[in-house]
Design a protein around this motif. Structure first.
Motif, PDB file in Angstrom:
ATOM      1  N   LEU A  62      20.428 -16.823  25.666  1.00 64.36           N
ATOM      2  CA  LEU A  62      20.496 -18.233  26.056  1.00 64.36           C
ATOM      3  C   LEU A  62      19.267 -18.666  26.840  1.00 64.36           C
ATOM      4  N   GLY A  63      18.668 -17.728  27.565  1.00 61.14           N
ATOM      5  CA  GLY A  63      17.481 -18.060  28.343  1.00 61.14           C
ATOM      6  C   GLY A  63      16.265 -18.388  27.495  1.00 61.14           C
ATOM      7  N   ASP A  64      16.321 -18.075  26.190  1.00 63.60           N
ATOM      8  CA  ASP A  64      15.196 -18.360  25.303  1.00 63.60           C
ATOM      9  C   ASP A  64      15.200 -19.806  24.808  1.00 63.60           C
ATOM     10  N   PHE A  65      16.319 -20.501  25.006  1.00 59.76           N
ATOM     11  CA  PHE A  65      16.401 -21.892  24.550  1.00 59.76           C
ATOM     12  C   PHE A  65      15.860 -22.813  25.646  1.00 59.76           C
ATOM     13  N   THR A  66      14.909 -23.636  25.271  1.00 64.61           N
ATOM     14  CA  THR A  66      14.281 -24.553  26.233  1.00 64.61           C
ATOM     15  C   THR A  66      14.730 -25.998  26.047  1.00 64.61           C
ATOM     16  N   ALA A  67      15.367 -26.298  24.902  1.00 66.84           N
ATOM     17  CA  ALA A  67      15.791 -27.670  24.633  1.00 66.84           C
ATOM     18  C   ALA A  67      16.948 -27.672  23.642  1.00 66.84           C
ATOM     19  N   VAL A  68      17.780 -28.708  23.739  1.00 68.35           N
ATOM     20  CA  VAL A  68      18.946 -28.847  22.857  1.00 68.35           C
ATOM     21  C   VAL A  68      19.055 -30.298  22.395  1.00 68.35           C
ATOM     22  N   TYR A  69      19.325 -30.471  21.101  1.00 64.23           N
ATOM     23  CA  TYR A  69      19.721 -31.773  20.572  1.00 64.23           C
ATOM     24  C   TYR A  69      21.096 -31.578  19.954  1.00 64.23           C
ATOM     25  N   THR A  70      22.093 -32.272  20.491  1.00 60.18           N
ATOM     26  CA  THR A  70      23.451 -32.051  20.043  1.00 60.18           C
ATOM     27  C   THR A  70      24.101 -33.300  19.484  1.00 60.18           C
ATOM     28  N   GLU A  99      33.567 -25.980  23.395  1.00 63.83           N
ATOM     29  CA  GLU A  99      33.710 -26.167  24.844  1.00 63.83           C
ATOM     30  C   GLU A  99      32.667 -25.352  25.600  1.00 63.83           C
ATOM     31  N   THR A 100      32.446 -24.114  25.174  1.00 64.16           N
ATOM     32  CA  THR A 100      31.469 -23.267  25.860  1.00 64.16           C
ATOM     33  C   THR A 100      30.056 -23.813  25.690  1.00 64.16           C
ATOM     34  N   LEU A 101      29.735 -24.262  24.474  1.00 67.14           N
ATOM     35  CA  LEU A 101      28.422 -24.862  24.246  1.00 67.14           C
ATOM     36  C   LEU A 101      28.205 -26.078  25.143  1.00 67.14           C
ATOM     37  N   MET A 102      29.196 -26.956  25.207  1.00 70.80           N
ATOM     38  CA  MET A 102      29.035 -28.176  25.987  1.00 70.80           C
ATOM     39  C   MET A 102      28.925 -27.880  27.479  1.00 70.80           C
ATOM     40  N   ARG A 103      29.683 -26.887  27.962  1.00 67.79           N
ATOM     41  CA  ARG A 103      29.563 -26.527  29.374  1.00 67.79           C
ATOM     42  C   ARG A 103      28.183 -25.942  29.665  1.00 67.79           C
ATOM     43  N   TRP A 104      27.664 -25.161  28.716  1.00 70.37           N
ATOM     44  CA  TRP A 104      26.318 -24.613  28.881  1.00 70.37           C
ATOM     45  C   TRP A 104      25.268 -25.718  28.850  1.00 70.37           C
ATOM     46  N   PHE A 105      25.438 -26.686  27.947  1.00 64.00           N
ATOM     47  CA  PHE A 105      24.494 -27.808  27.890  1.00 64.00           C
ATOM     48  C   PHE A 105      24.390 -28.505  29.240  1.00 64.00           C
ATOM     49  N   ASP A 106      25.501 -28.598  29.947  1.00 63.97           N
ATOM     50  CA  ASP A 106      25.518 -29.339  31.217  1.00 63.97           C
ATOM     51  C   ASP A 106      24.762 -28.626  32.336  1.00 63.97           C
ATOM     52  N   ILE A 107      24.612 -27.302  32.234  1.00 61.31           N
ATOM     53  CA  ILE A 107      24.030 -26.562  33.352  1.00 61.31           C
ATOM     54  C   ILE A 107      22.753 -25.820  33.000  1.00 61.31           C
ATOM     55  N   MET A 108      22.400 -25.763  31.730  1.00 61.67           N
ATOM     56  CA  MET A 108      21.194 -25.011  31.357  1.00 61.67           C
ATOM     57  C   MET A 108      19.941 -25.735  31.862  1.00 61.67           C
ATOM     58  N   PRO A 109      18.912 -24.980  32.228  1.00 63.06           N
ATOM     59  CA  PRO A 109      17.637 -25.616  32.559  1.00 63.06           C
ATOM     60  C   PRO A 109      16.990 -26.110  31.266  1.00 63.06           C
ATOM     61  N   GLY A 110      16.053 -27.007  31.393  1.00 65.13           N
ATOM     62  CA  GLY A 110      15.388 -27.499  30.195  1.00 65.13           C
ATOM     63  C   GLY A 110      15.886 -28.872  29.797  1.00 65.13           C
ATOM     64  N   THR A 111      15.587 -29.261  28.566  1.00 63.96           N
ATOM     65  CA  THR A 111      15.876 -30.593  28.054  1.00 63.96           C
ATOM     66  C   THR A 111      17.116 -30.565  27.180  1.00 63.96           C
ATOM     67  N   VAL A 112      18.056 -31.493  27.433  1.00 69.70           N
ATOM     68  CA  VAL A 112      19.248 -31.639  26.603  1.00 69.70           C
ATOM     69  C   VAL A 112      19.421 -33.109  26.264  1.00 69.70           C
ATOM     70  N   LEU A 113      19.552 -33.399  24.999  1.00 71.60           N
ATOM     71  CA  LEU A 113      19.796 -34.766  24.531  1.00 71.60           C
ATOM     72  C   LEU A 113      21.165 -34.833  23.871  1.00 71.60           C
ATOM     73  N   ASN A 114      22.166 -35.366  24.605  1.00 68.80           N
ATOM     74  CA  ASN A 114      22.211 -35.590  26.044  1.00 68.80           C
ATOM     75  C   ASN A 114      23.372 -34.770  26.607  1.00 68.80           C
ATOM     76  N   ARG A 115      23.345 -34.469  27.898  1.00 71.23           N
ATOM     77  CA  ARG A 115      24.412 -33.692  28.510  1.00 71.23           C
ATOM     78  C   ARG A 115      25.697 -34.512  28.583  1.00 71.23           C
TER      79      ARG A 115
END
Length: 312
Positions: A62-70, A99-115
């Motif tokens: 998970l630490g290798d992901f720097t950005a998410v588009y969901t 649910e696990t993906l969305m919880r991770w999106f909310d707390i992961m460092p980096g860019t998420v579109l959108n938490r």
């Protein structure tokens, strides 16, 4: 690495996938309907967030992901589980992955579109309207009520009135007509949002980081998205915003902590600008395919870090 989540055949996600590939950015596409091929471990401690995503036989840190588009959809509508019993192992696994993906999106460092906590303002349109007003945009005079008489009085005051859902659930925006007078009794069991009709041009602005793409929509119907239901054809054209208005739209998205937002405006003949609402998960393909604006390319660059990041 960029993680792209959802149904790849969905047009908006498909355009972003294509743009990320053209950019040559390292990425992974998670096809939501392939949830049975996923296992996920998520750990949170004083040192931060860590874990692993196992997908289709490969393991990703998970630490290798720097950005998410969901663009994850409601699991209940997936064909693989819509007929499953409420507590079936298949349904539980699908819901658990999402649910696990969305919880991770909310707390992961980096860019998420959108938490998920950042899109929450859209769950209540009246609440979101207050945020919009605080940012200096005019909003239509609004009544949310389950009292038919108050609605009739609001109608008398403003002459032309539209109505729509109070929540984020998509609804067709319609104008109150004489034939609706008796139907107003129905609001007793379903509080509804009524607004003064703003006579002006519909302008959808997509704000991605510091960039904006504006589209003017011409249609005879109240809700241009459903013009086809009345045998009408809407017309879309790319337009340039003034520097001042573009900056205000970027500031509005930033205030809502949205890296990517679809902002619905009405611009009157006198140049008055009203903001109707802000969509935190815009299906932008409709606008890009009609106008040729490179919205997906801007999203891809933002995810790749070429457009900067939001200030939190």
């Amino acid at each position: 690495m960029i993680l792209l989540c959802g149904i790849p055949s969905e047009p908006s996600l498909g355009l972003v996938i294509e743009a990320v590939r053209e950019l040559g950015a390292d990425h992974l596409v998670f096809h939501q309907r392939e949830f049975s091929r996923v296992e996920m471990q998520l750990e949170i401690d004083a040192g931060g967030v860590k874990g692993r995503l196992d997908y289709d036989g490969r393991a990703y840190c998970l630490g290798d992901f720097t950005a998410v588009y969901t663009r994850l959809m409601d699991c209940n509508h997936l064909p693989e589980i819509e007929d499953e019993p409420p507590h079936s192992p298949i349904r539980r696994h699908c819901m658990g992955v999402a649910e696990t993906l969305m919880r991770w999106f909310d707390i992961m460092p980096g860019t998420v579109l959108n938490r998920s906590f950042e899109v929450g303002s859209n769950y209540s349109k009246p609440y979101q309207a207050q945020l919009i007003r605080r940012m200096g945009f005019a909003v239509p005079k609004t009544l949310v009520s389950n009292d038919p008489e108050r609605v009739r009085e609001f109608w008398r005051q403003h002459g032309r009135v539209i109505y729509k859902s109070v929540s984020y659930i998509r609804s067709v925006v319609k104008t109150l007509e004489e034939g609706d007078r008796e139907r107003l009794e129905s609001v007793r069991t379903c509080p509804t949002q009524f607004q003064e009709y703003i006579d002006g041009a519909n302008v959808r602005v997509h704000a991605i980081g510091e960039k904006t793409f504006a589209t003017r929509i011409s249609a005879k119907t109240t809700d241009y998205r459903y013009a086809y239901l009345e045998g009408e054809r809407e017309q879309l054209e790319a337009v340039e915003l003034s520097e001042e208005l573009a900056s205000r739209c970027v500031a509005l998205a930033e205030a809502m902590r949205l890296g990517f937002a679809g902002i619905d405006l009405k611009v009157t003949d006198r140049g008055e600008v009203y903001c109707l609402e802000v969509n935190p998960c815009p299906a932008f393909s409709y606008y890009q395919l009609h106008t040729g604006q490179p919205i997906a390319a801007a999203v891809a660059r933002y995810l790749a870090g070429e457009a900067g990041t939001l200030k939190h």
